[in-house]
Design a protein around this motif. Structure first.
Motif, PDB file in Angstrom:
ATOM      1  N   GLU B 332       0.943  -1.499   0.517  1.00  0.00           N
ATOM      2  CA  GLU B 332      -0.383  -0.019  -0.328  1.00  0.00           C
ATOM      3  C   GLU B 332       0.654   1.006  -0.295  1.00  0.00           C
ATOM      4  O   GLU B 332       0.635   2.334  -1.181  1.00  0.00           O
ATOM      5  N   ARG B 333       1.946   1.700   0.503  1.00  0.00           N
ATOM      6  CA  ARG B 333       2.731   2.174   1.045  1.00  0.00           C
ATOM      7  C   ARG B 333       3.280   2.421  -0.048  1.00  0.00           C
ATOM      8  O   ARG B 333       3.987   3.638  -0.406  1.00  0.00           O
ATOM      9  N   LEU B 334       4.192   1.329  -1.247  1.00  0.00           N
ATOM     10  CA  LEU B 334       4.429   1.269  -2.194  1.00  0.00           C
ATOM     11  C   LEU B 334       4.182   2.149  -3.383  1.00  0.00           C
ATOM     12  O   LEU B 334       4.497   2.918  -3.803  1.00  0.00           O
ATOM     13  N   SER B 335       2.739   2.077  -3.407  1.00  0.00           N
ATOM     14  CA  SER B 335       1.843   1.742  -4.410  1.00  0.00           C
ATOM     15  C   SER B 335       1.992   3.698  -4.507  1.00  0.00           C
ATOM     16  O   SER B 335       1.453   4.263  -4.691  1.00  0.00           O
ATOM     17  N   TYR B 336       1.200   4.052  -3.041  1.00  0.00           N
ATOM     18  CA  TYR B 336       1.056   5.489  -2.693  1.00  0.00           C
ATOM     19  C   TYR B 336       2.553   6.092  -3.201  1.00  0.00           C
ATOM     20  O   TYR B 336       2.319   7.063  -4.026  1.00  0.00           O
TER      21      TYR B 336
END
Lengths: 166, 421
Positions: B332-336
């Protein structure tokens, strides 16, 4: 109709001198290359944020169309378009910081300062900003305040950093 | 065998000072080249022999890149150094700027001599204020010593070198976005061809290399291309700086030979923190597909070994993840990150990165559906290869690999609305 402006009146002499130092680095027909440093310098002299008037002045100083300056100022994340705290705390929450507990660091700052990301404290002293990886993952979790990096953060270390900045 | 190239002076008292650098043989190679007027082709040949490949992440052979410049063409040419270092997990160039700025300067001047450049620019990310100041001090020392400017060391060669500061944009690590940024524009990548060797900074022929790549040049030339090549393994010449971070006891930069087993690097980094089990490794910066820990323990740190395992060596940023972390949350953090940093120019990347982020977010927050996993694969596949620059691929790689290797964690999140770790 074009208005001839005496450029030296656009900014204080010190600001003009700083911008001129950057202009000198680039080919004479590429003054525009100095738009990024000019915006940073002007922002630094305006308590850390830009206004339309300042961007227009940068455009005039560098013989650029105002829209070209707005494009730069809105594309890069280090330019601010509203008031920030005297101390802008930029906290990394990207992967290496995240798996080293940046959530706890953010919670601690929220609690301590009573603000969330994007907000400024009532006394104008601090603002909080979430930033992407700042290239110091060996010292995760980390944050940047002004020109300085603070690494291997813990709640206790944050308390002492904030105290120093009072 | 460690610290032989970019970190060779790390142990001296103030390795960033000119006199310390000179004590270690610094600027001797440049002096020799200028005095003997070494034919540029001979220098390019040594760089080719060395097997040096671009250390910023793409791994393109450096000697080949330099050979693309037509040095006899009229008009100005430029050397640009990419110190934008923004790939999550990477923090090696910062240490080169802080601890060995003169070796980078020497490498840039040599490159300038080889391609016949009039000037060089070192693009340092805007947040790196302290490294920038350190680099500026080194530039001043070099200027005062007659190593920059007109008629360097009475050779008739003129070369100026400046820093340019970024403004906070991951995309500017992409070489043509970086060139746009120096030109005072928003950093949106250019369509290629033409490549920078033909149409680079200010439309002139330009060599653009990573900090570590350029800083390796003086040592490669003084020790010889074969010496450097033999430090490493086939297709991966030399040693390399690995930035290891995450859940290890001694995160940091380690300069070790290419081909070193990952298990040895992990040991150098003090092993896993708190005795936890290794779960996964992102071996080359956040854009590199993730590799399960058990598989990673069998791999070596070189281009072919990591590529054969379905990932890439990238910038050499090794992110170590232990068993206590949820892979859905990390994704989720990387996609953000990719959604936030997409420059917005190409539709598949601009729209797709936001779409992937929203889907991963809803899975993480317990609102996912089983068909979301196929949807993620589908969106990732439709971004990859359909954009001007590699940011699209970089955004797609983590998504596809996280879902592939840790599918059960995603399924658990969808079924139970919570994390299994």
């Amino acid at each position: 109709m074009s208005l001839q402006v005496d450029k030296s009146t656009l900014f204080p002499a010190q600001v003009c001198a700083e911008i001129d130092k950057w202009i000198a680095k680039y080919p004479s027909d590429w003054k525009q290359s100095a738009s990024m440093p000019a915006l940073r310098i002007v922002q630094d002299h305006n308590d850390g944020y830009l206004t339309n008037e300042l961007m227009d002045k940068v455009a005039a100083y560098l013989d650029m169309a105002p829209i070209a300056v707005y494009e730069v100022a809105s594309f890069y994340s280090m330019y601010e378009h509203s008031k920030v705290g005297k101390h802008k705390l930029c906290v990394c929450t990207n992967i290496s910081c995240m798996i080293n507990g940046s959530d706890k660091i953010v919670d601690h700052l929220d609690e301590k300062l009573g603000i969330k990301f994007g907000e400024v404290t009532g006394d104008g002293k601090f603002s909080l900003k979430e930033v992407e990886c700042l290239g110091a993952c060996g010292g995760a979790p980390m944050m940047q305040i002004g020109e300085k990096y603070y690494e291997n953060l813990t709640p206790e270390l944050i308390d002492s950093i904030l105290k120093e900045l009072e | 065998m460690a610290n032989e190239v970019c970190f060779r002076t790390l142990e001296s008292a103030a390795p960033w000072k000119l006199d310390e650098y000179r004590k270690a043989g610094g600027y001797e190679m440049l002096t020799k080249i200028l005095k003997q007027q070494t034919p540029p082709d001979e220098i390019i040949e040594q760089v080719k022999v060395s097997g040096l490949r671009g250390r910023g992440g793409a791994g393109f052979p450096t000697g080949l890149k330099w050979s693309f410049i037509n040095r006899t063409a009229p008009g100005d040419k430029y050397v640009v150094c990419n110190s934008d270092e923004g790939e999550p997990g990477t923090f090696k160039d910062r240490d080169i700027l802080r601890y060995n700025p003169h070796q980078l300067i020497e490498g840039m001047i040599i490159c300038g001599y080889v391609i016949g450049a009039v000037a060089g620019y070192n693009y340092i990310r805007g947040e790196f204020w302290e490294p920038y100041e350190r680099f500026e001090e080194a530039l001043e020392e070099a200027r005062a010593a007659g190593l920059l400017g007109n008629n360097i060391l009475d050779s008739g060669f003129d070369f100026e070198l400046h820093s340019h500061l970024g403004g906070g944009a991951y995309i500017c690590g992409e070489e043509t976005a970086l060139l746009e940024s120096i030109e005072g524009k928003k950093g949106q990548p250019r369509f290629k061809p033409p490549f920078p060797a033909m149409f680079g900074l200010y439309g002139k022929p330009t060599v653009i290399n990573n900090t570590e790549t350029l800083a390796s040049i003086p040592v490669i030339l003084s020790q010889g291309g074969e010496w450097f090549r033999d430090l490493g393994v086939e297709n991966s010449g030399g040693s390399k700086l690995f930035s290891i971070s995450g859940n290890v006891n001694k995160p940091g930069n380690y300069e070790i030979p290419m081909g070193t087993p990952f298990s040895e690097l992990l040991e150098l980094a003090g092993g896993m923190r708190d005795g936890r089990k290794l779960k996964a490794v992102i071996p080359g910066g956040s854009s590199a597909p993730v590799i399960p820990g058990e598989q990673m323990m069998q791999l070596n740190m070189d281009y072919d070994s990591i590529q054969n395992a379905g990932s890439m060596l990238g910038s050499g940023a090794v992110i170590v993840i232990d068993e206590s972390h949820c892979m859905v949350k990390i994704l989720e953090r990387l996609s953000y990150f990719y959604y936030e940093e997409s420059c917005g120019q190409c539709t598949p990347c601009r729209e797709g990165t936001g779409w992937m982020y929203r889907v991963v977010r809803r899975i993480e927050h317990g609102q996912g559906r089983m068909e979301d996993l196929e949807l993620l694969d589908d969106v990732a596949a439709k971004i990859a290869g359909r954009t001007i620059c590699a940011l699209g691929d970089a955004a797609a790689g983590p998504v596809a690999s996280f879902v592939k290797h840790f599918r059960e964690e995603f399924e658990y999140h969808i079924k139970h609305g919570k994390c299994m770790v």
